[in-house]
Design a protein around this motif. Sequence first.
Motif, PDB file in Angstrom:
ATOM      1  N   HIS A  65       0.073   1.382 -51.414  1.00  0.00           N
ATOM      2  CA  HIS A  65       0.211   2.283 -52.551  1.00  0.00           C
ATOM      3  C   HIS A  65       0.224   3.707 -52.033  1.00  0.00           C
ATOM      4  O   HIS A  65      -0.748   4.167 -51.446  1.00  0.00           O
ATOM      5  N   ASN A  66       1.317   4.416 -52.223  1.00  0.00           N
ATOM      6  CA  ASN A  66       1.459   5.810 -51.842  1.00  0.00           C
ATOM      7  C   ASN A  66       0.876   6.085 -50.455  1.00  0.00           C
ATOM      8  O   ASN A  66      -0.240   6.564 -50.309  1.00  0.00           O
ATOM      9  N   ALA A  67       1.654   5.793 -49.452  1.00  0.00           N
ATOM     10  CA  ALA A  67       1.211   5.976 -48.068  1.00  0.00           C
ATOM     11  C   ALA A  67       1.392   7.406 -47.585  1.00  0.00           C
ATOM     12  O   ALA A  67       1.151   7.698 -46.427  1.00  0.00           O
ATOM     13  N   PHE A  68       1.816   8.292 -48.477  1.00  0.00           N
ATOM     14  CA  PHE A  68       2.065   9.675 -48.078  1.00  0.00           C
ATOM     15  C   PHE A  68       0.800  10.511 -48.180  1.00  0.00           C
ATOM     16  O   PHE A  68      -0.048  10.289 -49.027  1.00  0.00           O
ATOM     17  N   ARG A  69       0.710  11.508 -47.323  1.00  0.00           N
ATOM     18  CA  ARG A  69      -0.439  12.410 -47.367  1.00  0.00           C
ATOM     19  C   ARG A  69      -0.194  13.472 -48.442  1.00  0.00           C
ATOM     20  O   ARG A  69       0.923  13.666 -48.904  1.00  0.00           O
ATOM     21  N   GLU A  70      -1.238  14.169 -48.796  1.00  0.00           N
ATOM     22  CA  GLU A  70      -1.103  15.258 -49.760  1.00  0.00           C
ATOM     23  C   GLU A  70      -0.257  16.373 -49.158  1.00  0.00           C
ATOM     24  O   GLU A  70      -0.322  16.648 -47.957  1.00  0.00           O
ATOM     25  N   ASP A  71       0.534  17.015 -49.966  1.00  0.00           N
ATOM     26  CA  ASP A  71       1.360  18.123 -49.515  1.00  0.00           C
ATOM     27  C   ASP A  71       0.521  19.392 -49.570  1.00  0.00           C
ATOM     28  O   ASP A  71       0.327  19.986 -50.622  1.00  0.00           O
ATOM     29  N   VAL A  72      -0.001  19.775 -48.401  1.00  0.00           N
ATOM     30  CA  VAL A  72      -0.880  20.933 -48.313  1.00  0.00           C
ATOM     31  C   VAL A  72      -0.203  21.999 -47.458  1.00  0.00           C
ATOM     32  O   VAL A  72       0.288  21.704 -46.355  1.00  0.00           O
ATOM     33  N   VAL A  73      -0.176  23.222 -47.940  1.00  0.00           N
ATOM     34  CA  VAL A  73       0.411  24.312 -47.180  1.00  0.00           C
ATOM     35  C   VAL A  73      -0.507  24.644 -46.013  1.00  0.00           C
ATOM     36  O   VAL A  73      -1.709  24.838 -46.192  1.00  0.00           O
ATOM     37  N   GLN A  74       0.089  24.683 -44.815  1.00  0.00           N
ATOM     38  CA  GLN A  74      -0.671  24.993 -43.613  1.00  0.00           C
ATOM     39  C   GLN A  74       0.082  26.060 -42.833  1.00  0.00           C
ATOM     40  O   GLN A  74       1.300  26.181 -42.951  1.00  0.00           O
ATOM     41  N   PRO A  75      -0.632  26.831 -42.027  1.00  0.00           N
ATOM     42  CA  PRO A  75       0.059  27.850 -41.241  1.00  0.00           C
ATOM     43  C   PRO A  75       0.998  27.192 -40.228  1.00  0.00           C
ATOM     44  O   PRO A  75       0.716  26.118 -39.701  1.00  0.00           O
ATOM     45  N   SER A  76       2.128  27.833 -39.992  1.00  0.00           N
ATOM     46  CA  SER A  76       3.085  27.305 -39.024  1.00  0.00           C
ATOM     47  C   SER A  76       3.358  28.364 -37.965  1.00  0.00           C
ATOM     48  O   SER A  76       2.787  29.457 -38.001  1.00  0.00           O
ATOM     49  N   LEU A  77       4.235  28.039 -37.036  1.00  0.00           N
ATOM     50  CA  LEU A  77       4.561  28.968 -35.968  1.00  0.00           C
ATOM     51  C   LEU A  77       5.329  30.170 -36.527  1.00  0.00           C
ATOM     52  O   LEU A  77       6.144  30.034 -37.435  1.00  0.00           O
ATOM     53  N   SER A  78       5.079  31.326 -35.937  1.00  0.00           N
ATOM     54  CA  SER A  78       5.881  32.486 -36.299  1.00  0.00           C
ATOM     55  C   SER A  78       7.255  32.321 -35.657  1.00  0.00           C
ATOM     56  O   SER A  78       7.453  31.476 -34.780  1.00  0.00           O
ATOM     57  N   GLN A  79       8.206  33.151 -36.080  1.00  0.00           N
ATOM     58  CA  GLN A  79       9.544  33.062 -35.524  1.00  0.00           C
ATOM     59  C   GLN A  79       9.526  33.288 -34.011  1.00  0.00           C
ATOM     60  O   GLN A  79      10.171  32.562 -33.258  1.00  0.00           O
ATOM     61  N   GLN A  80       8.762  34.244 -33.559  1.00  0.00           N
ATOM     62  CA  GLN A  80       8.703  34.545 -32.129  1.00  0.00           C
ATOM     63  C   GLN A  80       8.072  33.387 -31.340  1.00  0.00           C
ATOM     64  O   GLN A  80       8.525  33.048 -30.252  1.00  0.00           O
ATOM     65  N   GLU A  81       7.027  32.764 -31.899  1.00  0.00           N
ATOM     66  CA  GLU A  81       6.395  31.625 -31.214  1.00  0.00           C
ATOM     67  C   GLU A  81       7.358  30.450 -31.119  1.00  0.00           C
ATOM     68  O   GLU A  81       7.422  29.767 -30.092  1.00  0.00           O
ATOM     69  N   ALA A  82       8.109  30.207 -32.177  1.00  0.00           N
ATOM     70  CA  ALA A  82       9.067  29.112 -32.163  1.00  0.00           C
ATOM     71  C   ALA A  82      10.183  29.389 -31.169  1.00  0.00           C
ATOM     72  O   ALA A  82      10.578  28.503 -30.400  1.00  0.00           O
ATOM     73  N   LEU A  83      10.698  30.601 -31.165  1.00  0.00           N
ATOM     74  CA  LEU A  83      11.777  30.947 -30.247  1.00  0.00           C
ATOM     75  C   LEU A  83      11.331  30.907 -28.792  1.00  0.00           C
ATOM     76  O   LEU A  83      12.132  30.665 -27.895  1.00  0.00           O
ATOM     77  N   ALA A  84      10.064  31.122 -28.538  1.00  0.00           N
ATOM     78  CA  ALA A  84       9.541  31.090 -27.171  1.00  0.00           C
ATOM     79  C   ALA A  84       9.639  29.688 -26.568  1.00  0.00           C
ATOM     80  O   ALA A  84       9.604  29.531 -25.348  1.00  0.00           O
ATOM     81  N   ASN A  85       9.781  28.658 -27.405  1.00  0.00           N
ATOM     82  CA  ASN A  85       9.867  27.280 -26.920  1.00  0.00           C
ATOM     83  C   ASN A  85      11.275  26.885 -26.481  1.00  0.00           C
ATOM     84  O   ASN A  85      11.458  25.821 -25.913  1.00  0.00           O
ATOM     85  N   GLY A  86      12.273  27.699 -26.776  1.00  0.00           N
ATOM     86  CA  GLY A  86      13.647  27.358 -26.416  1.00  0.00           C
ATOM     87  C   GLY A  86      14.088  28.063 -25.153  1.00  0.00           C
ATOM     88  O   GLY A  86      13.595  29.138 -24.820  1.00  0.00           O
ATOM     89  N   PRO A  87      15.052  27.470 -24.426  1.00  0.00           N
ATOM     90  CA  PRO A  87      15.503  28.096 -23.190  1.00  0.00           C
ATOM     91  C   PRO A  87      16.304  29.382 -23.429  1.00  0.00           C
ATOM     92  O   PRO A  87      16.212  30.316 -22.645  1.00  0.00           O
ATOM     93  N   TRP A  88      17.098  29.418 -24.526  1.00  0.00           N
ATOM     94  CA  TRP A  88      17.897  30.608 -24.811  1.00  0.00           C
ATOM     95  C   TRP A  88      17.686  31.017 -26.255  1.00  0.00           C
ATOM     96  O   TRP A  88      17.740  30.209 -27.167  1.00  0.00           O
ATOM     97  N   GLN A  89      17.489  32.291 -26.463  1.00  0.00           N
ATOM     98  CA  GLN A  89      17.343  32.815 -27.820  1.00  0.00           C
ATOM     99  C   GLN A  89      17.790  34.260 -27.818  1.00  0.00           C
ATOM    100  O   GLN A  89      17.840  34.906 -26.792  1.00  0.00           O
ATOM    101  N   ASN A  90      18.149  34.761 -28.999  1.00  0.00           N
ATOM    102  CA  ASN A  90      18.635  36.123 -29.107  1.00  0.00           C
ATOM    103  C   ASN A  90      17.684  37.023 -29.898  1.00  0.00           C
ATOM    104  O   ASN A  90      18.069  38.069 -30.375  1.00  0.00           O
ATOM    105  N   GLY A  91      16.461  36.585 -30.076  1.00  0.00           N
ATOM    106  CA  GLY A  91      15.490  37.351 -30.840  1.00  0.00           C
ATOM    107  C   GLY A  91      15.403  36.927 -32.292  1.00  0.00           C
ATOM    108  O   GLY A  91      14.425  37.218 -32.972  1.00  0.00           O
ATOM    109  N   GLU A  92      16.443  36.249 -32.780  1.00  0.00           N
ATOM    110  CA  GLU A  92      16.460  35.792 -34.172  1.00  0.00           C
ATOM    111  C   GLU A  92      16.642  34.282 -34.291  1.00  0.00           C
ATOM    112  O   GLU A  92      16.177  33.675 -35.243  1.00  0.00           O
TER     113      GLU A  92
END
Length: 94
Positions: A59-86
Motif C-alpha cells: 500500500h503506497n510504497a512512496f515516501r512523503e514528498d518533502v522539500v529538502q535542500p539541493s545542490l546549488s548551480q555552482q556545486e552541480a556544475l563542479a561535478n561535470g568535466p566541462w561547464q560554461n558557468g551556467e
Amino acid sequence: MNISIEEVVKVARLARLDLSGQEAEEITEQLDRILGYVAKLNEIDTKDVAPTTHALSVHNAFREDVVQPSLSQQEALANGPWQNGEAFVVPKII
C-alpha cells in the motif's frame, strides 16, 4: 495436440520467421506443452479468489514528498568535466 504444425508455420510466416522443418516441430511441441499447462490452469476454480495487481500486499510504497535542500548551480556544475558557468557543455553531435 492443441496446436498443429500448420498453425505454427502460418504464424511464423506472418511474423516473417523462416523456420526449418525441425524448428517448426520443436516449437509446435513447446507451444503444445505451454497450452496444455494453460488448460490445466483454466480448470482451477478461482471464483472466490480476489484479483491481485501485485504479488505482495503493498500500500503506497512512496515516501512523503518533502522539500529538502539541493545542490546549488555552482556545486552541480563542479561535478561535470566541462561547464560554461551556467550549464554543462557537451560535444556537438550532428
